[in-house]
Write an enzyme that holds these catalytic residues in place. Structure first.
Site, PDB file in Angstrom:
ATOM      1  N   CYS A   1       0.937  -1.299   0.036  1.00  0.00           N
ATOM      2  CA  CYS A   1      -0.097   0.259  -0.188  1.00  0.00           C
ATOM      3  C   CYS A   1       1.095   1.699  -0.142  1.00  0.00           C
ATOM      4  CB  CYS A   1      -0.815   0.042   1.528  1.00  0.00           C
ATOM      5  SG  CYS A   1      -1.796   1.569   1.601  1.00  0.00           S
TER       6      CYS A   1
ATOM      7  N   CYS B   1      -0.201   4.441   2.161  1.00  0.00           N
ATOM      8  CA  CYS B   1      -0.642   3.840   3.310  1.00  0.00           C
ATOM      9  C   CYS B   1       1.567   4.150   4.387  1.00  0.00           C
ATOM     10  CB  CYS B   1      -0.404   2.439   3.705  1.00  0.00           C
ATOM     11  SG  CYS B   1      -2.054   1.920   3.646  1.00  0.00           S
ATOM     12  N   ASP B   2       2.567   3.607   2.778  1.00  0.00           N
ATOM     13  CA  ASP B   2       3.276   3.744   3.688  1.00  0.00           C
ATOM     14  C   ASP B   2       4.517   4.019   2.888  1.00  0.00           C
ATOM     15  OD1 ASP B   2       2.220   1.924   5.100  1.00  0.00           O
ATOM     16  OD2 ASP B   2       2.987   0.124   4.628  1.00  0.00           O
TER      17      ASP B   2
END
Ligand SMILES: Cc1cc2nc3c(=O)[nH]c(=O)nc-3n(C[C@H](O)[C@H](O)[C@H](O)COP(=O)(O)OP(=O)(O)OC[C@H]3O[C@@H](n4cnc5c(N)ncnc54)[C@H](O)[C@@H]3O)c2cc1C
Length: 353
Positions: free
Chosen positions: A175, A178-179
């Site tokens: 992701c 997200c990261d």
């Protein structure tokens, strides 16, 4: 077509040290908790929708507008996979700039709720689908409905390299939204060559020093406009005909072996001098979240649920919509379309039309 072939000799070095905690994990059907307090929910809903991604929220909107009592059961936060992308450009009618999965889903959820769909949080671990009343056993209780719309979507397919699981959240992610921030200033590698892989790689260039796409073929599968953008981006590089064979490290990812599938040559990639790590993102397709229905519903050889054009499965009163069903294009636009068709079919079946 330009090909930026990275050297397969020697090591690749990174300049800074990073410590991170990640948010994105792959959850397989078998990871789902078996905890259940056997609470019987009293209400029998007209429709239960399993999953609050685009397909489930669209089904909720159409079922609610049809005045069916509608419960949407979601194990996480509503939104599904599209919450994992910062970039959406192809949903008709979306905002032309600044639209993200998060903003789009926010409006879908509000619209479904406005028409009476109720969203609850639970993970369904077992289903009983024979008979007129369908029962769904979750970790908080058991839910009943006359109709069930399965909109459980899909999850990222693992990269398939040795030691992968041990480094999820410690260098490996699925992701970018997200990261990406955890890899600010570092080198990042992306496994995959389709639309999602190249789009997410482009997004990662905003954070990483350099983003190298590792693709098992010698051309990308992404659509032309995305490819053009990728080849024009000076931060992007490409490792063709290659797969990640093995990852390794102590606390965090500190190396990997890449294999050229044509020559068989193996190349070691390590962090740059002064760096502790680098990032590896996997975007090589999805697997359906359909394990709950194994042996109950007809599925194809990859586990996608088979339906007719009205989203009916082989069990009366049970429908499947979105990425979880067998179809040729898995996108938000087709997921919401499936959800609408499934809900209208449930409404017709409820009325005996
Ligand atoms: C990185 C990335 C970028 C993408 N970019 C685009 C794009 O630009 N444009 C586009 O159109 N599409 C894009 N897609 C594809 C798009 O996100 C999917 O096609 C779409 O989300 C499918 O919707 P869905 O509702 O069928 O399933 P999902 O979005 O997968 O939602 C399923 C939901 O069901 C829930 N669920 C599953 N099992 C259970 C259970 N047992 N109990 C309770 N809840 C459960 C899940 O938590 C999830 O919220 C992208 C996908 C990814 C991964």
């Amino acid at each position: 077509m330009h090909k930026h072939i990275r050297s397969t000799e020697g090591r690749i070095f990174l300049p800074s040290v990073a410590f991170f905690v990640y948010s994105c994990m792959i959850e397989s059907d078998s990871d789902i908790s078996e905890r259940n307090d056997d609470t019987e929910m009293e209400q029998i809903y007209d429709v239960i929708i399993l999953g609050a991604g685009p397909a489930g929220l669209s089904a909720g909107l159409y079922a609610g507008r049809s005045r069916l009592s509608t419960l949407i059961i979601e194990r996480g936060i509503p939104g599904g996979q599209i919450m994992n992308t910062n970039e959406i450009e192809n949903y008709p009618g979306q905002m032309l700039s600044g639209e993200t999965g998060f903003t789009l889903i926010g409006r879908m959820q509000a619209q479904a709720e406005q028409f009476g769909a109720v969203i609850t949080t639970d993970t369904i671990v077992e289903v009983t689908l024979d008979g007129d009343i369908k029962a769904l056993k979750g970790t908080k209780g058991t839910y009943h409905a006359r109709h069930l719309i399965i909109a459980t979507g899909a999850r990222p397919r693992p990269i398939g390299c040795k030691n992968e699981e041990a480094f999820v959240g410690r260098g490996i992610s699925y992701c970018a939204t997200c990261d990406a921030n955890f890899f600010r200033g570092l080198d990042v590698y992306v496994a995959g060559g389709g639309d999602a892989a190249v789009e997410e790689a482009l997004f990662l260039t905003r954070f990483a020093r350099k983003v190298t796409v590792i693709h098992r073929r010698d051309t990308l599968r992404a659509v032309g406009s995305i490819q053009e953008e990728a080849f024009a981006n000076p931060k992007m590089a490409f490792l063709w005909d290659s797969v990640v064979e093995e990852v390794y490290g102590d606390e965090v990812l500190s190396g990997m072996w890449i294999k050229n599938v044509k020559t068989g040559e193996r190349t070691r990639i390590e962090p740059a001098e002064g760096d502790a790590t680098f990032g590896l993102f996997g975007f090589i397709g999805n697997e359906p979240n359909s394990g709950l229905f194994e042996g109950i519903l007809k599925r194809d050889d990859q586990g996608y649920i088979l339906t007719d054009e009205n989203m009916c499965t082989c069990v009366p009163g049970v429908y499947a919509a979105g990425d979880v069903r067998a179809k040729s294009l898995r996108q938000v636009v087709t997921a919401v379309s499936d959800g609408a068709v499934a809900a209208m079919q449930a409404a017709k079946d409820e009325q005996g039309i």
